[in-house]
Each structure stands twice: as C-alpha cells, then as structure tokens.
Design an enzyme around this catalytic site. Structure first.
Site, PDB file in Angstrom:
ATOM      1  N   ASP A   1       0.868  -1.175   0.000  1.00 44.59           N
ATOM      2  CA  ASP A   1       0.000   0.000   0.000  1.00 44.59           C
ATOM      3  C   ASP A   1       0.908   1.230   0.000  1.00 44.59           C
ATOM      4  O   ASP A   1       1.557   1.528   1.004  1.00 44.59           O
ATOM      5  CB  ASP A   1      -0.888  -0.039   1.256  1.00 44.59           C
ATOM      6  CG  ASP A   1      -1.891   1.112   1.314  1.00 44.59           C
ATOM      7  OD1 ASP A   1      -1.642   2.145   0.671  1.00 44.59           O
ATOM      8  OD2 ASP A   1      -2.898   0.965   2.026  1.00 44.59           O
ATOM      9  N   HIS A   2       0.930   1.923  -1.110  1.00 47.66           N
ATOM     10  CA  HIS A   2       1.878   3.028  -1.262  1.00 47.66           C
ATOM     11  C   HIS A   2       1.537   4.219  -0.366  1.00 47.66           C
ATOM     12  O   HIS A   2       2.342   5.133  -0.192  1.00 47.66           O
ATOM     13  CB  HIS A   2       1.935   3.464  -2.727  1.00 47.66           C
ATOM     14  CG  HIS A   2       3.262   4.020  -3.140  1.00 47.66           C
ATOM     15  ND1 HIS A   2       4.233   4.401  -2.237  1.00 47.66           N
ATOM     16  CD2 HIS A   2       3.790   4.265  -4.366  1.00 47.66           C
ATOM     17  CE1 HIS A   2       5.289   4.855  -2.886  1.00 47.66           C
ATOM     18  NE2 HIS A   2       5.047   4.779  -4.178  1.00 47.66           N
TER      19      HIS A   2
END
Ligand code: CAO
Length: 470
Positions: free
Chosen positions: A442-443
């Site tokens: 999850d950036h």
C-alpha cells in the site's frame, strides 16, 4: 380573504393537454403563494405550476400521468388567503407581472415563509416518492434550481413564475443535466454536482437512482476520480454454448474483498529474487528429520519465517491505517496469513506469532491450516488478525505476479517457483536456484525504498539463513 381556493392551471399559451409529470405537494401540506405545486411537461418544455394563494392543501385533483389544460383545477387550498386563480387562466401578462411582485419575499408575508418552512419535510418525502415512481414510469421534468451551492434565496417559492423552457430536441443528442427539482435537491444534499451525473432516463434525464449510482461509484473508487464506464453487457451465449456456474458464497465474499482492496489501495509491486541454493541444500538435508516429525518441509515455511523476522525489523510493513486514514497502527505482534487455494476459492488462515516459531512448527501449522481450509473446518477467528500475508504459487508456475494487498494489511508477499538459473559470479556463470518474490504494498503507507529494502532483506535471509539469528 380566507376560505377555499381552487388553484387552476394557468394560461399555457399554445399548449393543451399537457402531461402532469410530478406532484410536488401532499394533502395537508401548508403552501405559500408561488410555491410550486405540480410539474407539467409537453413534448417541448417543462414548467411548474405555482400556487396562487397561501393555505393548506385540502385536495389534489390531478395525478401523475393526467393531461391538463388551462383552467383545470389542480388543488384546493383550505384556510386560504389569496386570489382564486380563475383570473390567472388567460390573465394578461402585465397582471401576471403584478402578481409576481406580490409574491416577492417580504411581500408574500411572514405567514407564507413559515408555511414554506413547515411543509418542507413532508414535501421532500413526497418528492422522493414521486421520484421513485418516476424512475419506473415516466420521463423526469426539468426545472432550473440552484445548484453548486447557489443560495437558498433562489427557492422557487420566492422567485417569479418561470415560463416554459424549450428543450433541445435534436434526435440522439443528450440534453445536459436534466433533472427534476427533487433529484437536484437530493444531489445537492449529497454534495453532488448534478452536471457530473450520467442520466439514464429518457433523453438522458437524471434520475434519483443515477445520483445514488454516481455516489456509490465515487465511494468505490475512493473519491475524486471519474468512475470507469461499466463494461458493456455482452451475452456470450450469442457466440456459442455456455454453462452457468453460480459462484459460491465464499467466492463472492472474496471477490468483493479483492475488488475493494484493488480499488481503494494504491498498489505497487516490488520484485526481487532470493538465491535459495543453500537453503534448498539445507532443506533437503532435513527431509528425514521432517519425515520423522510427520512434517513436509516446503520453501513456504522458510519464507514465512524470514518474513516474520523482517517484520520485526521493518515495523511499518506490519501496520494498518486507522479508519480516518490519518493514523498508522503499528502492530506489536507478528501474525502471518498464508493464502490457501481451496475448491471454493482463496482462504487466508493466520499463523499466530510466526516470529516465535521454528520452521518445523511453521510447516506443520501451515499444512494443518491449509488442510482444514480445504475441508472448510477453519473457525472465523483463525482467518483474522494478520499483520502480513504470504501467498505462494511456488508449487505451480510463473516467474512473478502482483498479489493484491489483503487490506487492511499493507503488504503481501507473492512467492513464485524457484528455478536453477545462470548467475554471473566472479567472472563466470554459475548455476544457482533463484526464487522470485513479489511484494505488493500500500503506497500510502510504504514508500518504494522501504519496500525494496524489506524485500531485499528477506532475499538475503533466505540466501543465508544465519541472518535470521542476527
Ligand atoms: N519453488 C519451488 N518449489 C516450491 C516452491 C517454490 N517457491 N514452493 C513450494 N514448492 C514445492 C514444494 O516443495 C512441494 O514440492 P514437493 O511436493 O516436491 O515436495 C510442492 O511445491 C507442493 O507444495 P505444497 O503445495 O504441498 O505446499 P506449499 O507449502 O508449497 O504450499 C500452500 C502450501 C497452502 C501455500 C499452497 O498449497 C497453496 O494453497 N498455495 C496457493 C496460494 C494461492 O493460490 N495464492 C493466490 C495467488 S494470487 O494472490
């Protein structure tokens, strides 16, 4: 004057037998002068019919779908103050102008203002109902209403009666943002600009359900971005024989979770390769001992072990965002989910405290969880609480893939089959067994550098298991 007033359809100019497409009031509603009562629609225009007096709606003499002409009675007002509209039908323009002046705020009187306020909720219910009916039965009317935060002073009750508006009738051309007053109000309440909504009604009119769909799409896509156009419905049976297979409940649930994660989590996948040549030699040497323990020792147990050790060192990877999206919850435990392929779909049981377990224990537990997942004997609690997930296609095929983060976790490690490949070392190619690893993350939470270091650390640990002792 006080009593009963019959409100009639005013002079409609060239129009006769015009459709009633919306009733804006209910019996018992208090109305003020110039409050809109019904909406009419001809094939060229739509218009509201305003009230000629203030009072309470005692009777509604028309229904949606009726055809009316000038002089027809629409409603009867009780306790009414104002003029019977008998004069209004066919009254000269100058007179109408005078009547409009009388209806201006301040001139219509405080009683009218109060009446408008009091009747709002009931009327909105009615509008909502009328809209729902409309979706199945009829075209929606159009009317100019304040949009994009225009002040409520533009309320139709306070403004002049509007003349019929002409509608662009060009065949095939979509008329922009045609929506009923109720739909526009509904959209405003939800903060939706009605111009942004795709109308599915006749001539592209925007229905209440269109506004709801628009909002749902925005929520699904995380807001802001334009929703993708729905895939065209194509019946495959037109092209050949087709069997139907209903999806199991588990598959439907998994599909919904995957879709939500895919659309709500900004994914990036980091690929790397672990040199597992020595690990495989070590694993082969443990085969007898594993057999004695009744355990099948596969690379997956080593990957889980190395991941657990990495999670202790890179705490951000073992976290999740809180509901507000503004706080990171760092998990002070290392529970690793292991994706298991079952006939009913993917299931992710969780190995608790994986950091405290040896590879034999991990291998035994993974085999047990996988077996019970396939025979549907896992308890819900055994599929909850992971800080990270490992998903292995190592026994199947491929050189890498992009797993979907098992939200609310923030990272997932995909494992592909290890293969012997030539590696350039000390001036020559040497055969080494390389295992591809793919970390999707999850950036919002994990930066690329962290993801690269985390994955590289796992590769190093699998390359030299002594690192797990450090
Ligand atoms: N490279 C090479 N061989 C591998 C390997 C790898 N990375 N990983 C496993 N293998 C081998 C094992 O050593 C075993 O070989 P032998 O039978 O010769 O000993 C063989 O593959 C089969 O292993 P397994 O399936 O019995 O056990 P496992 O520990 O590898 O996997 C489990 C267990 C539960 C992870 C697996 O069965 C499974 O269900 N995987 C599917 C996961 C999945 O579908 N993920 C979705 C991907 S998309 O998000």
């Amino acid at each position: 004057m006080s009593g009963r007033i019959e409100v009639q359809v005013p002079d409609l100019g060239e129009f006769e037998d015009v459709d009633v497409v919306e009733i804006l009031v209910s019996r018992g509603d208090p109305v003020g002068v110039e409050d809109p009562l019904i909406v009419l629609e001809s094939d060229k225009a739509t218009m509201e019919v305003p009230s000629s007096g203030a009072g309470t709606i005692a009777e509604i003499r028309v229904s949606v779908g009726d055809k009316v002409s000038a002089g027809d009675v629409i409603v009867v007002l009780e306790g009414a103050e104002g003029k019977a509209q008998t004069e209004a039908a066919g009254e000269p323009e100058e007179k109408k102008g005078k009547r409009r002046d009388e209806a201006e705020p301040g001139k219509a009187g405080e009683a009218d203002e109060r009446a408008r306020e009091e009747r709002k909720p009931a009327r909105e219910d009615e509008e909502a109902r009328a809209d729902r009916d409309a979706e199945s039965k009829r075209p929606e009317p159009e009317r100019e209403e304040p949009v994009r935060g225009e002040p409520e002073a533009e309320e139709p009750s306070a403004g002049p009666r509007r003349p019929p508006e002409s509608v662009d009738e060009t065949p095939g051309e979509r008329v922009p943002a045609h929506a009923s007053p109720a739909v526009r109000r509904f959209a405003r309440e939800l903060g939706v600009e009605v111009e942004q909504v795709e109308g599915s009604g006749p001539k592209g009119r925007i229905l209440r359900s269109d506004v709801q769909e628009h909002v749902k799409r925005i929520v699904r896509t995380g807001g802001g971005t334009a929703p993708p156009a729905a895939a065209p419905a194509v019946d495959p049976a037109k092209f050949g024989p087709v069997d139907r297979e209903p999806l199991s409940r588990l598959r439907r649930t998994a599909a919904a979770n995957l879709h939500r994660a895919w659309t709500q989590v900004p994914h990036v996948t980091q690929h790397d390769e672990a040199d597992v040549t020595d690990l495989e030699t070590f694993r082969a040497g443990l085969r007898d001992e594993a057999g004695e323990r009744g355990v099948k020792l596969t690379p997956v147990a080593f990957v889980v072990k190395a991941s657990a050790a990495a999670l202790l060192r890179f705490e951000r990877v073992s976290s999740q965002l809180d509901a507000s999206g503004e706080t990171l919850l760092l998990k002070r435990y290392v529970h690793v989910g292991v994706a298991v392929d079952t006939p009913d779909g993917l299931v992710v049981p969780v190995v608790r405290d994986a950091d405290r377990k040896g590879v034999f224990e991990l291998a035994a537990e993974i085999a047990d969880l996988a077996g019970r997942a396939r025979s549907r004997r896992l308890s819900p609690g055994e599929m909850q609480g992971a800080s990270f997930t490992v998903t292995s296609l190592g026994h199947v095929a491929g050189t890498g893939f992009t797993p979907i983060v098992n939200a609310p976790e923030v990272a997932i490690l995909g494992v592909s089959p290890a293969r012997i490949r030539p590696v350039w070392r000390d001036g020559a190619f040497v055969p080494r067994k390389l295992m591809p690893l793919s970390l999707s993350y999850d950036h919002r939470v994990i930066d690329g550098v962290l993801a690269a270091r985390f994955t590289a650390w796992i590769c190093e640990a699998l390359g030299d298991l002594r690192r797990l002792l450090l």
